[in-house]
Structures are given as structure tokens and as C-alpha cells.
Design an enzyme around this catalytic site. Structure first.
Site, short mmCIF file in Angstrom:
data_model
loop_
_atom_site.label_atom_id
_atom_site.label_comp_id
_atom_site.label_asym_id
_atom_site.label_seq_id
_atom_site.Cartn_x
_atom_site.Cartn_y
_atom_site.Cartn_z
N ASP A 11 -11.16 -70.16 -20.02
CA ASP A 11 -11.93 -70.06 -21.01
C ASP A 11 -11.90 -68.85 -21.78
OD1 ASP A 11 -13.31 -71.50 -23.24
OD2 ASP A 11 -15.26 -70.45 -22.26
N SER A 12 -12.29 -68.92 -23.10
CA SER A 12 -12.49 -67.72 -23.74
C SER A 12 -13.77 -66.83 -23.26
CB SER A 12 -12.65 -67.63 -25.21
OG SER A 12 -13.80 -68.63 -25.41
N CYS A 42 -10.76 -74.46 -23.49
CA CYS A 42 -11.24 -73.76 -24.61
C CYS A 42 -10.59 -74.43 -25.90
CB CYS A 42 -10.80 -72.31 -24.67
SG CYS A 42 -10.87 -71.50 -26.22
N ASN A 43 -11.27 -74.96 -26.83
CA ASN A 43 -10.68 -75.65 -28.04
C ASN A 43 -9.69 -74.85 -28.83
OD1 ASN A 43 -12.11 -78.49 -28.38
ND2 ASN A 43 -13.62 -77.20 -27.52
N THR A 44 -10.14 -73.64 -29.05
CA THR A 44 -9.20 -72.96 -29.74
C THR A 44 -8.14 -72.43 -29.12
OG1 THR A 44 -11.33 -71.68 -30.34
CG2 THR A 44 -9.18 -70.40 -31.25
N GLU A 74 -23.11 -67.21 -26.13
CA GLU A 74 -22.72 -66.17 -25.45
C GLU A 74 -24.00 -65.13 -25.01
OE1 GLU A 74 -19.99 -65.60 -23.68
OE2 GLU A 74 -18.73 -67.34 -23.96
N TYR A 123 -12.73 -66.37 -29.12
CA TYR A 123 -11.22 -66.40 -29.53
C TYR A 123 -11.26 -66.90 -31.18
CZ TYR A 123 -8.92 -65.74 -24.98
OH TYR A 123 -8.67 -65.20 -23.86
N GLY A 124 -12.49 -67.79 -31.49
CA GLY A 124 -12.50 -68.54 -32.82
C GLY A 124 -11.86 -67.97 -33.96
N CYS A 135 -16.09 -77.45 -29.19
CA CYS A 135 -15.88 -76.18 -28.76
C CYS A 135 -16.72 -76.26 -27.41
CB CYS A 135 -16.68 -75.20 -29.58
SG CYS A 135 -16.99 -73.61 -28.95
N THR A 136 -16.24 -75.61 -26.41
CA THR A 136 -17.02 -76.00 -25.03
C THR A 136 -18.46 -75.38 -24.77
OG1 THR A 136 -15.40 -74.25 -24.32
CG2 THR A 136 -15.12 -76.68 -23.42
N HIS A 137 -18.66 -74.36 -25.86
CA HIS A 137 -20.09 -73.55 -25.94
C HIS A 137 -21.01 -74.71 -26.46
CE1 HIS A 137 -17.39 -70.02 -25.43
NE2 HIS A 137 -18.38 -69.45 -25.14
#
Lengths: 267, 267
Positions: free
Chosen positions: A9-10, A72-74, A151, A41-42, A183-185
Site C-alpha cells: 500500500d501507499s 491501494c486503489n490508486t 495518515e 499516491y493519489g 480507498c483503503t484509508h
């Protein structure tokens, strides 16, 4: 096949996938890499996201993983197909699992997608949803303020509440009945998002749905760990290992102390 | 890959899978075979269930299917592995999807399983659940009276209510938080089952969860239908075609008129 599953992941967002894997697949070992130093990363150019994701992938391939999960979706949006073509092991992303869960949940076929600028701009969820059901209506919304909130650990504050409400205003009355957290966040903001969207909108976490897909592919490829496996988990970050361990311990609700800082730049 | 997906069942129960496939995968064509004349499979000897399931499988292989779904828990329990080994196309059952959904849903890792005598005796759900998580607690219960209720169309009557309450009594206070409907007929009794079990027990339909797994495997095998496909559905029964069409029309909420009666006995 007691080799580990690699998850990248980012940053710390992919831990939402790890949490579900620990719960749903307790016999499996995990190696996680979070590129915290270069998160998010977005907003980054596609070529940069590709290069960084390949660096994490190569790091894990040296550690004999049996499956790679791009949590990570991006990164999934821009480089999943390329990595899948190159690798012999199964490579999973988080976009199709989210799309499938949404198509199972929706009644009116009006689905919303929240994501980073990179994910929304790529049109990857639209492509996935439309490839399965061309008649579905999709409303997409980039929420660039969400990842920095998470984050920074600010995701429960009054500021977070305000930012979530303001960000979601454009889709609050769009008539969607299902909303993909692309988005995994974002699952960390799920409570706030649900409050804004109301009870009639079903919220889907694409990352958390991914654990079921991991389970399916492990089974079909005959690479599940044996039920007497002794799973071991390793965590790597490009940022501060102590901060990563602290966040991981809080999210995973178990003590994570062995995070190692790595440098990926020149790999 | 616009070839059809083959779906087989001991009778009409597999239509609960068809319904979800029509909803979640509207570009896909389906050929369904229901062995209504020899339903239920639950109390039959293993060899008989194997022979009948192979007859349906061979019937569909001649029709160029791209995937086979055994939408019957009893048949999945006794013959899935054998058929999967023999066929080149992907073969899916309904037991692992139900197990996965239950492991995602459960909080206390106390899972109940309802099924036919054949399914419960086979221990297939226990094996699937334990292979993924050896620490899960499982309470199984055979409900031999449920399939005849559904096949006779009596599934909304006062008698059905009474039979469901009596059948579930042994597990009503077992402390399970998730209950797998381990028979594709049982979703027709879902309302009654939920009433007896109460709001704290999450009910999982193994058949209906299977559509997501079908979607996953179509994607990973690169055999999804194109999004401009014109899907066609065909229904075959070993029993009365008019009765089958009538039940299918009611369950699928769309008119099914083209059911054909077939004889499988000597194939």
C-alpha cells in the site's frame, strides 16, 4: 503452501485489508509493505505510482510470497494489469472486489464511488462496474482531503467531521443506494461518512471485501496454508517504524512491534 | 467468452443462485438443469447423488458451457472435488462461498449450519470452515423437513412457520451469531428462520453468495461475457416443465416460459 501473502500500500491504509485477512484467514502469514514516506499516491503522476508500486513488488518477490495483493486503489487503478501480466503468482487488486460487493448490495443500481484524485481520474471503478453490468449508474467523487486526515491520525476529530460533511455534499442527494469507499484509508472515516449519507445508503469497504477474494483465489489455486500452519507477520515501511507500529497496533487491535524501515528508492 | 454458465441443482432450489446471477451478472447467459423428478437429494445414498450429478454435468458439457456451478449443497458436499478434477472448465460449489461469507460476518466465531441430512452428514461445511479457521465453533443441524416444504410451494403457510420453529429449537439458544443456510432451498424460508433466530443472528445464504464467487472466477479466468453480449437463458427440468416455469417465474420475478423437460436416466 505456507509461504506468506504479500500486501502493499501507499501507507497505512492497506492495514484495513490486513485486519480482515487476520480475521478471515488466520492460518495465513502476511508480509506488508507501506510506502509511508511517499504517501499519498493519489495526486502523483501515473508513472511515479507505477515505479513505486513495482519497487514494493520486487521487494516482496525476493521474499518468496505466494500471492500479491495491491491494497491501494490508486496503484490498483494504474498498474494492476501490468503487474498481473508479468508475475506468475496471483495478483489481486481492491477495485473488482469493491465493485462486486456493491453490485450484490445495490437495489436501485445507483452506486457512488469515493476515491483519490488518481483513482477517480482513472475511471477504474466505472470500468469494473460497467464491465459487469453496463446499465449501472455511477456517481464518482474525489476526496483528496481524506487520506491526509487518516495518515495524520486526525480521523476522529471535529475537523474530520467537518471535512467529511463538506466533501460529501456533492453526492449527498444524488440518489445512490450504495457507496464504495474506493480507498483503503477511508474505512477509518466510515462512521463519519455513514452519518452524512444516512441509513439508506449501504457503505462498502473495497479493501475489506478483498479478504474474501483472497480466500477464493487461495482455494482455487490450491495455495491455502495448512490448518496447522504457524502464521508469522512482518511489516515494512519506508517511513518511521515506530509511528507505523503505533498505528498498526491501534488499527489491528494487537501489538505490532517488529516493523522495519526500508529504503526502496534504488531497487 | 459469451458461452453460457451451467447451473445444476436437485430441483428448483438453485434458482436462488440464478436470481443473484441475473442481478449481479446481467451480461451472462445461463443454462439451468433442475433434477426435480428425483428431488430431494438430501436423504439419498452418496453413490446415487454422484451418478445423478454427473448425468446433469454431462448434459451441460454437450452444450458448451464455460463454467459449471453445482448449486446444490448435497451434491457439492459429495461430488464437487471429483467433478472439478475431471473437467477443464472451472467448477464451483456453494459450500466455500457460504463458509467465506460466514467467516466475514461472524464476530464471536460461533457459526451455525443448516442443511439436508446428506450435507450435514458429510461434514463439508465443517471441513470448509475449519480449513480456513481451525478455531471456529460450529453447530450443525439437519432440517429434513425444509426441502419438501419449499418444493411443494408451502413455504409461506402456517404449517411452514410451525415446522421451522420446531426444527430450529435445538440451536435457538446455542449462542451462534451467524447462521449459514446450507441448502439452496432454504432462502425461501429465510423470513421464518430470521423470526425464530432473532436479530442477533446474521443469516447467510450460501447459494446467493455464490454469484460473487462466480464473478470472481469469471474475471480471473478471463471468461467474462463482453458487455455487449445478448444473454439467453435456458431452463431444463426432469419433472413437469409447466410447474417449473411457474415456480421460476415467481422466484425470479420475470416470466420464464421456455422450460423443457428432459430425461437424464440413461445418459
Amino acid at each position: 503452501m505456507n509461504q506468506p501473502i504479500g500486501i502493499i500500500d501507499s501507507g497505512v491504509g492497506g492495514l484495513t485489508v490486513v485486519k480482515e485477512v487476520l480475521k478471515q484467514l488466520p492460518n495465513e502469514s502476511i508480509i506488508y509493505v507501506g510506502d509511508t514516506a511517499r504517501c499519498p499516491y493519489g495526486p502523483r503522476p501515473v508513472d511515479e505510482v507505477k515505479a513505486y508500486t513495482w519497487q514494493m513488488t520486487r521487494f516482496l518477490l525476493k521474499r518468496n510470497i505466494k500471492m500479491l495483493v495491491i491494497a491501494c486503489n490508486t496503484a490498483t487503478a494504474v498498474v494492476l494489469d501490468e503487474i498481473r501480466t508479468e508475475l506468475k503468482i496471483p495478483v489481486l487488486g481492491v477495485i473488482y472486489p469493491g465493485a462486486r460487493a456493491a453490485l450484490k448490495s445495490t437495489k436501485g443500481f445507483n452506486i457512488g464511488v469515493l476515491g483519490t484524485i488518481g483513482t477517480i481520474k482513472s475511471g477504474a471503478y466505472e470500468k469494473a462496474l460497467k464491465s459487469i453490468n453496463r446499465k449501472v449508474n455511477i456517481t464518482s467523487l474525489a476526496c483528496p482531503k481524506f487520506v491526509p486526515l487518516v495518515e495524520s491520525g486526525e480521523y476522529k476529530s471535529a475537523i474530520a467531521k467537518k471535512i467529511v460533511a463538506e466533501s460529501l455534499a456533492p453526492i449527498q442527494k444524488s440518489g445512490i443506494d450504495t457507496l464504495i469507499l474506493g480507498c483503503t484509508h477511508y474505512p477509518l472515516l466510515e462512521g463519519l461518512i455513514k452519518n452524512v449519507m444516512g441509513n439508506n445508503v449501504k457503505v462498502i469497504s473495497s479493501g475489506d471485501e478483498t479478504a474474501r477474494e483472497i480466500s477464493t483465489i487461495l482455494y482455487f489455486r490450491h495455495i491455502m496454508s495448512t490448518d496447522n500452519a504457524c502464521p508469522k507477520h512482518q511489516f515494512f515501511t519506508t517511513g518511521s517504524s515506530s509511528m507505523f507500529s503505533q498505528i498498526a497496533t491501534a488499527w489491528l487491535e494487537q501489538e505490532i512491534v517488529n516493523t522495519e524501515t526500508i529504503y526502496l528508492g534504488d531497487e
